[in-house]
Design a protein around this motif. Structure first.
Motif, PDB file in Angstrom:
ATOM      1  N   LEU A  63      16.195 -92.021 -41.178  1.00  0.00           N
ATOM      2  CA  LEU A  63      16.592 -90.258 -41.232  1.00  0.00           C
ATOM      3  C   LEU A  63      16.266 -90.524 -42.915  1.00  0.00           C
ATOM      4  O   LEU A  63      15.791 -88.848 -43.724  1.00  0.00           O
ATOM      5  N   ALA A  64      16.474 -91.036 -43.229  1.00  0.00           N
ATOM      6  CA  ALA A  64      16.674 -91.467 -45.378  1.00  0.00           C
ATOM      7  C   ALA A  64      15.103 -91.041 -45.272  1.00  0.00           C
ATOM      8  O   ALA A  64      14.006 -90.178 -46.222  1.00  0.00           O
ATOM      9  N   GLU A  65      14.012 -91.351 -44.674  1.00  0.00           N
ATOM     10  CA  GLU A  65      12.594 -90.911 -44.784  1.00  0.00           C
ATOM     11  C   GLU A  65      12.071 -89.702 -44.353  1.00  0.00           C
ATOM     12  O   GLU A  65      11.720 -89.285 -44.804  1.00  0.00           O
ATOM     13  N   VAL A  66      12.797 -89.477 -43.238  1.00  0.00           N
ATOM     14  CA  VAL A  66      11.985 -88.083 -42.462  1.00  0.00           C
ATOM     15  C   VAL A  66      13.187 -87.042 -43.673  1.00  0.00           C
ATOM     16  O   VAL A  66      11.862 -86.325 -44.096  1.00  0.00           O
ATOM     17  N   SER A  67      14.180 -86.866 -44.534  1.00  0.00           N
ATOM     18  CA  SER A  67      14.430 -85.979 -45.189  1.00  0.00           C
ATOM     19  C   SER A  67      13.441 -86.092 -46.093  1.00  0.00           C
ATOM     20  O   SER A  67      13.753 -85.191 -47.411  1.00  0.00           O
ATOM     21  N   LEU A  68      13.539 -86.917 -47.028  1.00  0.00           N
ATOM     22  CA  LEU A  68      12.582 -87.223 -47.823  1.00  0.00           C
ATOM     23  C   LEU A  68      11.481 -86.518 -47.672  1.00  0.00           C
ATOM     24  O   LEU A  68      10.849 -86.110 -48.862  1.00  0.00           O
ATOM     25  N   ILE A  69      10.799 -86.919 -46.361  1.00  0.00           N
ATOM     26  CA  ILE A  69       9.250 -86.100 -46.801  1.00  0.00           C
ATOM     27  C   ILE A  69       9.765 -84.751 -46.781  1.00  0.00           C
ATOM     28  O   ILE A  69       8.345 -83.928 -46.899  1.00  0.00           O
ATOM     29  N   ALA A  70      10.619 -84.144 -45.461  1.00  0.00           N
ATOM     30  CA  ALA A  70      11.188 -82.735 -46.002  1.00  0.00           C
ATOM     31  C   ALA A  70      11.858 -82.201 -46.610  1.00  0.00           C
ATOM     32  O   ALA A  70      10.914 -80.668 -47.723  1.00  0.00           O
ATOM     33  N   LEU A  71      12.354 -82.676 -47.283  1.00  0.00           N
ATOM     34  CA  LEU A  71      12.087 -82.464 -48.924  1.00  0.00           C
ATOM     35  C   LEU A  71      11.819 -82.266 -49.548  1.00  0.00           C
ATOM     36  O   LEU A  71      11.257 -81.149 -50.928  1.00  0.00           O
ATOM     37  N   VAL A  72      10.741 -83.044 -50.453  1.00  0.00           N
ATOM     38  CA  VAL A  72       9.839 -83.498 -50.537  1.00  0.00           C
ATOM     39  C   VAL A  72       8.512 -82.110 -50.793  1.00  0.00           C
ATOM     40  O   VAL A  72       8.129 -80.887 -51.628  1.00  0.00           O
ATOM     41  N   SER A  73       8.471 -81.945 -49.641  1.00  0.00           N
ATOM     42  CA  SER A  73       7.750 -81.058 -49.153  1.00  0.00           C
ATOM     43  C   SER A  73       8.184 -79.325 -49.181  1.00  0.00           C
ATOM     44  O   SER A  73       7.222 -77.757 -49.771  1.00  0.00           O
ATOM     45  N   ILE A  74       9.401 -79.045 -49.172  1.00  0.00           N
ATOM     46  CA  ILE A  74      10.066 -77.838 -49.278  1.00  0.00           C
ATOM     47  C   ILE A  74       9.916 -78.012 -50.529  1.00  0.00           C
ATOM     48  O   ILE A  74       9.890 -76.661 -50.966  1.00  0.00           O
ATOM     49  N   LEU A  79       8.525 -74.270 -55.324  1.00  0.00           N
ATOM     50  CA  LEU A  79       7.177 -74.428 -56.554  1.00  0.00           C
ATOM     51  C   LEU A  79       6.259 -73.730 -56.984  1.00  0.00           C
ATOM     52  O   LEU A  79       5.589 -72.950 -57.491  1.00  0.00           O
ATOM     53  N   VAL A  80       5.000 -74.325 -55.961  1.00  0.00           N
ATOM     54  CA  VAL A  80       4.132 -73.100 -55.805  1.00  0.00           C
ATOM     55  C   VAL A  80       4.656 -71.589 -55.131  1.00  0.00           C
ATOM     56  O   VAL A  80       3.860 -71.310 -56.167  1.00  0.00           O
ATOM     57  N   ILE A  81       5.213 -71.329 -54.813  1.00  0.00           N
ATOM     58  CA  ILE A  81       5.506 -69.839 -54.455  1.00  0.00           C
ATOM     59  C   ILE A  81       6.261 -69.713 -55.813  1.00  0.00           C
ATOM     60  O   ILE A  81       5.735 -68.358 -55.790  1.00  0.00           O
ATOM     61  N   ARG A  82       6.960 -70.239 -56.695  1.00  0.00           N
ATOM     62  CA  ARG A  82       7.936 -70.036 -57.571  1.00  0.00           C
ATOM     63  C   ARG A  82       6.738 -69.409 -58.721  1.00  0.00           C
ATOM     64  O   ARG A  82       6.788 -68.278 -59.477  1.00  0.00           O
ATOM     65  N   ILE A  83       5.530 -70.437 -58.586  1.00  0.00           N
ATOM     66  CA  ILE A  83       4.780 -70.684 -59.843  1.00  0.00           C
ATOM     67  C   ILE A  83       3.771 -68.574 -59.580  1.00  0.00           C
ATOM     68  O   ILE A  83       3.807 -68.118 -60.600  1.00  0.00           O
ATOM     69  N   ILE A  84       3.889 -68.475 -58.314  1.00  0.00           N
ATOM     70  CA  ILE A  84       2.980 -67.463 -57.749  1.00  0.00           C
ATOM     71  C   ILE A  84       3.691 -66.542 -58.660  1.00  0.00           C
ATOM     72  O   ILE A  84       2.986 -65.052 -58.889  1.00  0.00           O
ATOM     73  N   LYS A  85       4.823 -66.670 -58.198  1.00  0.00           N
ATOM     74  CA  LYS A  85       5.611 -64.870 -58.228  1.00  0.00           C
ATOM     75  C   LYS A  85       5.782 -65.449 -59.793  1.00  0.00           C
ATOM     76  O   LYS A  85       5.752 -63.629 -60.565  1.00  0.00           O
ATOM     77  N   VAL A  86       5.568 -66.305 -60.388  1.00  0.00           N
ATOM     78  CA  VAL A  86       5.660 -66.418 -62.575  1.00  0.00           C
ATOM     79  C   VAL A  86       4.211 -65.291 -62.567  1.00  0.00           C
ATOM     80  O   VAL A  86       4.666 -65.039 -63.876  1.00  0.00           O
ATOM     81  N   ILE A  87       3.112 -65.736 -61.953  1.00  0.00           N
ATOM     82  CA  ILE A  87       2.061 -65.213 -62.956  1.00  0.00           C
ATOM     83  C   ILE A  87       2.040 -63.393 -62.098  1.00  0.00           C
ATOM     84  O   ILE A  87       1.406 -62.975 -62.511  1.00  0.00           O
TER      85      ILE A  87
END
Length: 381
Positions: A63-74, A79-87
């Motif tokens: 569960l730790a591995e799956v959760s980490l992959i999901a967390l990093v992806s999210i 981050l990408v969405i926030r950066i786009i909004k900042v621009i």
């Protein structure tokens, strides 16, 4: 109130109070190990980790591995969405950037608190040496050589009984069965030592094991999910000892030297020869490294006693290590781990893993191994 105003962002800052609270508890616990034993290790941690383990041990994956992959992806997507909004929203660009930084700080702060609350405060408990009343005295190369000879004999005897692959290298035919044997070894040891009476967790193999090899990580314990996670990309030599090491962390022994020592203590009693051999070779390697530094002549004499099988196993592991020796990701991982361990009171950092040698000397001293050995000048640890 609009979200992207200075007033709104300032009103979010009190959430960061969790940082000084965490720091204050760490300072209190680091100065009072008995308090950690009584409040955290005695009341909070066992119940908390048993509850989490009762769920995660039923899962066939980490569960730790799956959760980490999901967390990093999210996080990356956010981050990408926030950066786009900042621009895009130029009029609010600065406040959106400030909001992003504050959000990241708040999330990191609460994750840090959760890490310590669910496991990390174990760094400040009373040491296993005091709990086991191990003798306290200085040891020299004479005693270390006696210990190395004892472990060499033990490992050589076990090596004759284990399986080999076509190249004559130690092989574990069924790793999952070996992991189950590690779990059983802890269960059996728990019957004679109340410190390990809790139900052992299930050891989990990691899907992204090759990535762990690049990071020079053989295993990692997740306090969030109470799971010992193992890198299956590594040779079989230290597979079981790594599983036992990470399982020791589950029982609340956070220091790396203590986890290594406990892994040997538990696995040396196992009826599974692969488990016992792996644990013996792990501590023998640490002890021999210390002996090479303190008495090179004695080291070479004992090294000549290794069986051919032991030498083949060590050579195979050395070849694996060389594959990632110059990996930049591994260098960064070692640096992070070194800083993490030093920040939690392990002054030798990543070299703390080898500090199990002193614990082993004290343990075997307790059983009279060095009665015939002359006291020589103490080794610097």
């Amino acid at each position: 109130m609009r979200r992207y105003t200075l007033t709104h962002q300032l009103l979010r800052l009190p959430a960061l109070i969790i940082l000084p609270i965490t720091y204050g508890i760490i300072k209190l616990f680091s100065a009072n190990p008995q308090l950690v034993d009584w409040i955290y290790c005695g009341k909070i941690y066992p119940n908390l980790t048993d509850l989490v383990n009762s769920f995660t041990r039923r899962l066939p994956f980490s569960l730790a591995e799956v959760s980490l992959i999901a967390l990093v992806s999210i996080l990356l997507l956010s981050l990408v969405i926030r950066i786009i909004k900042v621009i895009t929203f130029r009029r609010e660009a600065l406040m959106r950037l400030v909001s992003l930084v504050i959000t990241a700080a708040i999330v990191a702060s609460y994750l840090l608190f959760a890490f310590y609350a669910m496991w990390g405060f174990n760094f400040y408990r009373t040491g296993i040496d005091k709990r086991m009343a191990l003798p306290q005295r200085e040891y020299g190369s004479e005693q270390l050589a006696v210990l190395c000879r004892k472990l060499t004999e033990e490992a050589a005897a076990l090596r004759e009984k284990v399986d080999e692959d076509a190249s004559g290298v130690f092989k574990i035919s069924d790793p999952e069965a070996a992991f189950a044997a590690v779990e059983a070894a802890y269960t059996e040891y728990g019957e004679i030592n109340e410190l390990f009476a809790a139900k052992a967790p299930k050891v989990k193999s990691v899907m992204l094991s090759r990535m762990l090899s690049h990071l020079r990580i053989l295993g990692i314990y997740s306090g969030f999910t109470a799971e010992p996670n193992i890198n299956r990309d590594q040779p079989d030599l230290y597979l079981c000892s790594t599983a036992a090491h990470e399982t020791a962390h589950y029982y609340g022994w956070a220091r790396e030297d203590e986890a290594n020592f406990i892994a040997y203590l538990v696995c040396s009693r196992s009826a599974n020869v692969a488990v016992a051999y792996s644990a013996a070779m792990n501590v023998l390697t640490d002890c021999m490294s210390a002996l090479a530094y303190s008495d090179a002549k004695e080291y070479h004499e004992i090294r000549a006693l290794y069986s051919d099988g032991m030498s083949r196993d060590l050579e195979a592991y050395s070849e694996y290590y060389k594959l990632y020796a110059n990996d930049a990701a591994g260098e960064l991982s070692d640096h992070i781990n070194d800083s993490y361990l030093k920040a939690n009171g392990q002054e030798h950092g990543i070299n703390s893993y080898q500090d199990d040698v002193l614990l082993l000397l004290r343990y075997f001293d307790n059983y009279g191994l060095f009665k015939s050995a002359q006291l020589s000048p103490a080794i610097s640890w």
